[in-house]
Motif scaffolding. Sequence first.
Motif, mmCIF file in Angstrom:
data_model
loop_
_atom_site.group_PDB
_atom_site.id
_atom_site.type_symbol
_atom_site.label_atom_id
_atom_site.label_comp_id
_atom_site.label_asym_id
_atom_site.label_seq_id
_atom_site.Cartn_x
_atom_site.Cartn_y
_atom_site.Cartn_z
ATOM 1 N N LEU A 62 0.884 -1.199 -0.061
ATOM 2 C CA LEU A 62 -0.080 -0.002 -0.196
ATOM 3 C C LEU A 62 0.935 1.232 -0.036
ATOM 4 C CD1 LEU A 62 -2.962 -0.807 2.481
ATOM 5 C CD2 LEU A 62 -2.911 -0.509 -0.004
ATOM 6 N N PHE A 63 1.753 1.248 0.825
ATOM 7 C CA PHE A 63 2.642 2.528 0.944
ATOM 8 C C PHE A 63 3.927 2.516 -0.136
ATOM 9 C CE2 PHE A 63 1.431 1.682 5.451
ATOM 10 C CZ PHE A 63 0.428 2.881 5.547
ATOM 11 N N ILE A 64 4.418 1.439 -0.366
ATOM 12 C CA ILE A 64 5.476 1.288 -1.465
ATOM 13 C C ILE A 64 5.137 1.691 -3.047
ATOM 14 C CG2 ILE A 64 7.481 0.113 -2.481
ATOM 15 C CD1 ILE A 64 7.999 -0.730 0.303
ATOM 16 N N GLY A 65 3.805 0.742 -3.141
ATOM 17 C CA GLY A 65 2.987 0.895 -4.420
ATOM 18 C C GLY A 65 2.896 2.349 -4.779
ATOM 19 N N VAL A 66 2.233 2.785 -3.869
ATOM 20 C CA VAL A 66 1.849 4.544 -4.045
ATOM 21 C C VAL A 66 2.932 5.350 -4.279
ATOM 22 C CG1 VAL A 66 0.972 6.654 -2.916
ATOM 23 C CG2 VAL A 66 -0.224 4.415 -2.843
ATOM 24 N N VAL A 67 4.128 5.129 -3.567
ATOM 25 C CA VAL A 67 5.474 6.082 -3.692
ATOM 26 C C VAL A 67 5.905 5.903 -5.026
ATOM 27 C CG1 VAL A 67 7.670 6.194 -2.787
ATOM 28 C CG2 VAL A 67 5.692 6.236 -1.130
ATOM 29 N N PHE A 68 6.237 4.396 -5.350
ATOM 30 C CA PHE A 68 6.566 4.039 -6.761
ATOM 31 C C PHE A 68 5.921 4.327 -7.954
ATOM 32 C CE2 PHE A 68 9.776 2.032 -4.201
ATOM 33 C CZ PHE A 68 10.851 1.848 -4.887
ATOM 34 N N GLY A 69 4.465 4.419 -7.683
ATOM 35 C CA GLY A 69 3.564 4.877 -8.718
ATOM 36 C C GLY A 69 3.709 6.427 -8.870
ATOM 37 N N ALA A 70 4.080 7.063 -7.720
ATOM 38 C CA ALA A 70 4.135 8.640 -8.047
ATOM 39 C C ALA A 70 5.271 8.745 -8.815
ATOM 40 C CB ALA A 70 3.922 9.334 -6.670
ATOM 41 N N LEU A 71 6.469 8.128 -8.319
ATOM 42 C CA LEU A 71 7.784 8.262 -9.043
ATOM 43 C C LEU A 71 7.650 8.079 -10.562
ATOM 44 C CD1 LEU A 71 10.378 6.881 -6.413
ATOM 45 C CD2 LEU A 71 10.000 9.231 -7.104
ATOM 46 N N GLY A 72 6.695 6.846 -10.639
ATOM 47 C CA GLY A 72 6.712 6.782 -12.292
ATOM 48 C C GLY A 72 6.030 7.706 -13.083
ATOM 49 N N ALA A 73 4.997 8.372 -12.219
ATOM 50 C CA ALA A 73 4.400 9.721 -13.033
ATOM 51 C C ALA A 73 5.242 10.645 -13.164
ATOM 52 C CB ALA A 73 3.110 10.010 -11.812
ATOM 53 N N VAL A 74 6.115 10.932 -12.103
ATOM 54 C CA VAL A 74 7.258 12.076 -12.270
ATOM 55 C C VAL A 74 8.135 11.832 -13.224
ATOM 56 C CG1 VAL A 74 9.051 12.910 -11.020
ATOM 57 C CG2 VAL A 74 7.223 12.667 -9.837
ATOM 58 N N VAL A 75 8.716 10.353 -13.319
ATOM 59 C CA VAL A 75 9.461 10.206 -14.777
ATOM 60 C C VAL A 75 8.776 10.472 -15.966
ATOM 61 C CG1 VAL A 75 10.567 8.060 -15.723
ATOM 62 C CG2 VAL A 75 10.763 8.365 -13.168
ATOM 63 N N ALA A 76 7.487 10.143 -16.050
ATOM 64 C CA ALA A 76 6.539 10.183 -17.330
ATOM 65 C C ALA A 76 6.595 11.863 -17.571
ATOM 66 C CB ALA A 76 5.347 9.801 -17.020
ATOM 67 N N LEU A 77 6.329 12.613 -16.540
ATOM 68 C CA LEU A 77 6.596 14.175 -16.857
ATOM 69 C C LEU A 77 7.699 14.615 -17.324
ATOM 70 C CD1 LEU A 77 4.106 15.259 -13.800
ATOM 71 C CD2 LEU A 77 3.567 15.050 -16.365
ATOM 72 N N VAL A 78 8.839 13.960 -16.710
ATOM 73 C CA VAL A 78 10.068 14.384 -17.166
ATOM 74 C C VAL A 78 10.364 14.120 -18.566
ATOM 75 C CG1 VAL A 78 12.703 14.152 -16.867
ATOM 76 C CG2 VAL A 78 11.240 14.804 -14.975
#
Length: 104
Positions: A62-78
């Motif tokens: 629950l916690f790590i999945g949300v964090v890594f999902g958000a990191l994936g979104a940041v990478v996509a925006l970059v």
Amino acid sequence: MTDEQAPPPERHETVRVRRSPRIWNFVLAGVIVGAVVALILTFAFPIEGEFTAPQIFGFLFLFIGVVFGALGAVVALVVDRRSRRRAREIEVDRETVIGTDPDE
């Protein structure tokens, strides 16, 4: 009584064409990596206390999945920002088609 109209003039326009990433694919990849990390952390330490291994995995996921999902979104925006620099401008002809739909 047919209403014939003169065809509109063609217009030349300049448009920007670029490739952009699909953000949800990056988010999904981040969540999958988060699930693998949560699975590794679940079995990396001895289980003590009142929680079982599946419960610990669920909490971590629950916690790590949300964090890594958000990191994936940041990478996509970059990646999306970088793709804007590589955008090309091309000239297109805009046409307007007036008539009836052949499917009707």
